[in-house]
Design an enzyme around this catalytic site. Structure first.
Site, short mmCIF file in Angstrom:
data_model
loop_
_atom_site.label_atom_id
_atom_site.label_comp_id
_atom_site.label_asym_id
_atom_site.label_seq_id
_atom_site.Cartn_x
_atom_site.Cartn_y
_atom_site.Cartn_z
N ARG A 72 1.06 7.47 -56.91
CA ARG A 72 1.66 6.75 -58.04
C ARG A 72 1.64 7.56 -59.34
O ARG A 72 1.49 7.00 -60.42
CB ARG A 72 0.94 5.42 -58.30
CG ARG A 72 1.22 4.35 -57.30
CD ARG A 72 2.53 3.63 -57.62
NE ARG A 72 2.94 2.82 -56.49
CZ ARG A 72 2.58 1.54 -56.32
NH1 ARG A 72 1.87 0.95 -57.22
NH2 ARG A 72 2.97 0.90 -55.26
N ARG A 92 13.53 3.53 -66.80
CA ARG A 92 13.58 2.35 -65.94
C ARG A 92 14.09 1.11 -66.67
O ARG A 92 14.38 0.08 -66.04
CB ARG A 92 12.18 2.05 -65.38
CG ARG A 92 11.82 2.70 -64.07
CD ARG A 92 12.56 2.13 -62.87
NE ARG A 92 12.63 0.66 -62.85
CZ ARG A 92 11.65 -0.13 -62.48
NH1 ARG A 92 10.52 0.35 -62.03
NH2 ARG A 92 11.79 -1.44 -62.52
N ASP A 116 10.02 3.56 -52.39
CA ASP A 116 9.03 2.56 -52.05
C ASP A 116 9.02 2.36 -50.54
O ASP A 116 10.01 2.65 -49.87
CB ASP A 116 9.32 1.22 -52.75
CG ASP A 116 8.09 0.33 -52.72
OD1 ASP A 116 7.23 0.47 -53.60
OD2 ASP A 116 7.96 -0.48 -51.78
N TYR A 147 3.45 -7.43 -45.32
CA TYR A 147 4.38 -8.05 -46.29
C TYR A 147 5.45 -8.87 -45.60
O TYR A 147 5.83 -9.95 -46.05
CB TYR A 147 5.06 -6.96 -47.13
CG TYR A 147 4.14 -6.28 -48.12
CD1 TYR A 147 3.75 -6.94 -49.28
CD2 TYR A 147 3.69 -4.99 -47.90
CE1 TYR A 147 2.92 -6.31 -50.20
CE2 TYR A 147 2.86 -4.35 -48.81
CZ TYR A 147 2.48 -5.02 -49.97
OH TYR A 147 1.66 -4.41 -50.87
O1 CP3 Z 1 3.21 7.52 -55.56
C1 CP3 Z 1 4.28 7.67 -56.17
O2 CP3 Z 1 4.36 8.01 -57.37
C2 CP3 Z 1 5.56 7.59 -55.36
C3 CP3 Z 1 6.22 6.36 -55.36
C4 CP3 Z 1 5.67 5.16 -54.64
C5 CP3 Z 1 5.94 3.85 -55.09
N1 CP3 Z 1 5.50 2.98 -54.15
C6 CP3 Z 1 6.63 3.54 -56.35
C7 CP3 Z 1 6.41 2.22 -56.93
C8 CP3 Z 1 4.98 5.06 -53.44
C9 CP3 Z 1 4.42 6.15 -52.56
C10 CP3 Z 1 4.89 3.65 -53.14
C11 CP3 Z 1 4.31 3.14 -51.90
C12 CP3 Z 1 3.92 1.73 -51.83
N2 CP3 Z 1 4.65 0.64 -52.23
C13 CP3 Z 1 2.75 1.26 -51.20
C14 CP3 Z 1 1.71 2.13 -50.56
C15 CP3 Z 1 0.90 2.81 -51.59
C16 CP3 Z 1 -0.15 1.97 -52.21
O3 CP3 Z 1 -0.12 1.84 -53.43
O4 CP3 Z 1 -1.03 1.53 -51.48
C17 CP3 Z 1 2.75 -0.13 -51.29
C18 CP3 Z 1 1.66 -1.07 -50.79
C19 CP3 Z 1 3.95 -0.52 -51.93
C20 CP3 Z 1 4.44 -1.89 -52.24
C21 CP3 Z 1 4.54 -2.06 -53.70
N3 CP3 Z 1 5.60 -1.58 -54.44
C22 CP3 Z 1 3.62 -2.65 -54.60
C23 CP3 Z 1 2.31 -3.31 -54.20
C24 CP3 Z 1 4.14 -2.50 -55.90
C25 CP3 Z 1 3.49 -2.88 -57.22
C26 CP3 Z 1 4.10 -4.07 -57.87
C27 CP3 Z 1 3.67 -4.13 -59.33
O5 CP3 Z 1 4.56 -4.28 -60.18
O6 CP3 Z 1 2.47 -3.99 -59.61
C28 CP3 Z 1 5.37 -1.83 -55.78
C29 CP3 Z 1 6.27 -1.42 -56.86
C30 CP3 Z 1 6.25 0.02 -57.19
N4 CP3 Z 1 6.42 1.01 -56.28
C31 CP3 Z 1 6.13 0.58 -58.47
C32 CP3 Z 1 6.24 1.96 -58.33
C33 CP3 Z 1 6.24 3.01 -59.39
C34 CP3 Z 1 5.97 -0.20 -59.77
C35 CP3 Z 1 7.30 -0.76 -60.12
C36 CP3 Z 1 7.57 -0.74 -61.61
O7 CP3 Z 1 7.37 0.29 -62.24
O8 CP3 Z 1 8.04 -1.76 -62.09
#
Ligand code: CP3
Length: 369
Positions: A39, A52, A88, A168
């Site tokens: 992340r 964004r 994602d 999920y």
């Molecule tokens: O690591 C990176 O920088 C690469 C991008 C990446 C994202 N998601 C971007 C993202 C990666 C590798 C993921 C994987 C992901 N997505 C996982 C496995 C990694 C982990 O954290 O355990 C999981 C469980 C998800 C599902 C998911 N997507 C969640 C739980 C969330 C968070 C929701 C929130 O708003 O808190 C996301 C959204 C997400 N994916 C964001 C990012 C940058 C945040 C979205 C935003 O900026 O609004």
């Protein structure tokens, strides 16, 4: 069956073949330790929030120029040793026509949760029907744009592991204990097998797209596997995780160097040996177990991790002492990719991350004694 990577792939034309992160994924140490952060692209960066603005998460993932820009931001700012593709784990499902959104502050939410054998059959048929062709064209395009800018810095591609995605899909959204998914696993083992196999195939295709378009290493995220016993991991999860990890390993350079992969989960100290047996070259470790203990459980395996995210909020000297300890313990593994135990929280100060990268680069690549 192996596939030779294209001649302009960064591992083939030499751009990333000797990058510290790529070497570490093969178990080799370099003069300095490679470091990146899960992340690293995201809400901790003001330049991310800016681009964004007004664009929903999954839409941002499907706009190649934007996804590429976001992927590059942390590399420019922090000087990390790898980019991780901005996307994602649910993106391949969305591209296959599944109704999923990412709700800010919550996570992935599915309009039609899959709860029983019939739901599984429909879901799996849909994924199978939609795979192939140019389904992942925006992903390939975003990866190509990114790799063209990265030069010698490798791009890490990724996918979600079947269990974490199923957690999920079956629940319909984020859950604490993934009870519905774990119940389906026990109540309907055949349906569970069909569901996780179908997810494994689409995650494999997602990795394949990123690899062919230029990713040098991939990571499989099984973030929620820590809620499983060894027994259930082995009987009901391991085989489907082996699908994407096995697929990644079929790609190689003309010289016979396989594409390497990192296998990561949270709270999976007890599962490390089983996860590694399912596949992956590097084992990702969260901060609940020290790296020397992980190395004892996985002799000869390169490790990634495992700085406690909470230490990012501590005084700098406390953080540094913790990082020294992580690096000292990581010396027990043949190679070490420095990372956090889990993702960068949105509240993290990006300046702390930049200084952390600089600090890691001052430490000897063979690890501290
Ligand atoms: O690591 C990176 O920088 C690469 C991008 C990446 C994202 N998601 C971007 C993202 C990666 C590798 C993921 C994987 C992901 N997505 C996982 C496995 C990694 C982990 O954290 O355990 C999981 C469980 C998800 C599902 C998911 N997507 C969640 C739980 C969330 C968070 C929701 C929130 O708003 O808190 C996301 C959204 C997400 N994916 C964001 C990012 C940058 C945040 C979205 C935003 O900026 O609004």
């Amino acid at each position: 069956m192996s596939t030779i990577l294209p001649s302009d792939h960064p591992l083939v034309d030499g751009r990333t073949a000797a990058a510290p992160l790529v070497r570490a994924s093969r178990g080799e140490r370099s003069a300095a330790l490679p470091v990146w952060f899960m992340r690293q692209a995201g809400r901790s960066l003001p330049e991310y929030l800016e681009v964004r603005e007004g664009v929903p998460m999954l839409e941002a993932c499907l706009r190649p120029a934007l996804a590429s820009e976001i992927t590059l931001q942390p590399v420019r700012r922090h000087g990390v040793d790898a980019a991780v593709f901005f996307s994602d784990i649910v993106v391949p499902l969305r591209l296959a026509g599944i109704d999923v959104e990412i709700v800010p502050g919550r996570g992935p939410v599915f309009a039609d949760p899959v709860r029983d054998a019939r739901g599984v059959r429909e879901f799996a048929a849909r994924l199978r029907g939609e795979s192939g062709g140019d389904l992942f064209a925006p992903i390939a395009e975003a990866v190509r744009l990114t790799v063209a800018e990265l030069g010698a810095t490798p791009l890490i591609g990724f996918a979600g592991a079947p269990f974490t995605l199923a957690a999920y899909i079956v629940e319909g959204g984020p859950s604490k204990d993934h009870l519905r998914a774990r119940s389906l696993m026990r109540a309907e083992p055949e349906a569970w097998h069909e569901l996780t196999t179908a997810i494994g195939e689409i995650s494999a295709a997602f990795l394949e797209t990123q690899i062919l378009a230029g990713a040098s290493v991939v990571q499989l995220f099984d973030s929620w596997a820590g809620s499983l016993s060894r027994e259930t991991y082995r009987s009901s999860v391991s085989a489907s995780s082996a699908i994407p990890l096995g697929r990644a390993a079929t790609f190689e350079t003309p010289g016979g160097e396989r594409v390497r992969s990192i296998h990561f989960g949270v709270g999976t100290g007890e599962l490390l040996a089983d996860m590694h047996a399912a596949g992956g070259d590097v084992q990702g470790v969260d901060d609940r177990i020290p790296l020397d203990e992980a190395a004892r459980r996985l002799p000869g395996v390169p490790l990634q991790g495992n700085i406690d995210v909470a230490a990012l909020f501590a005084p700098e000297e406390v953080l540094r002492e913790h990082v020294r300890d992580v690096v000292r313990r990581g010396a027990a593994a043949p190679a070490h990719i420095v990372n956090l135990g889990h993702g960068v929280p949105p509240e993290a100060d990006p300046a702390v991350l930049t200084r952390l990268v600089e600090f890691v680069h001052t430490l000897p690549g063979e690890g501290l004694a």
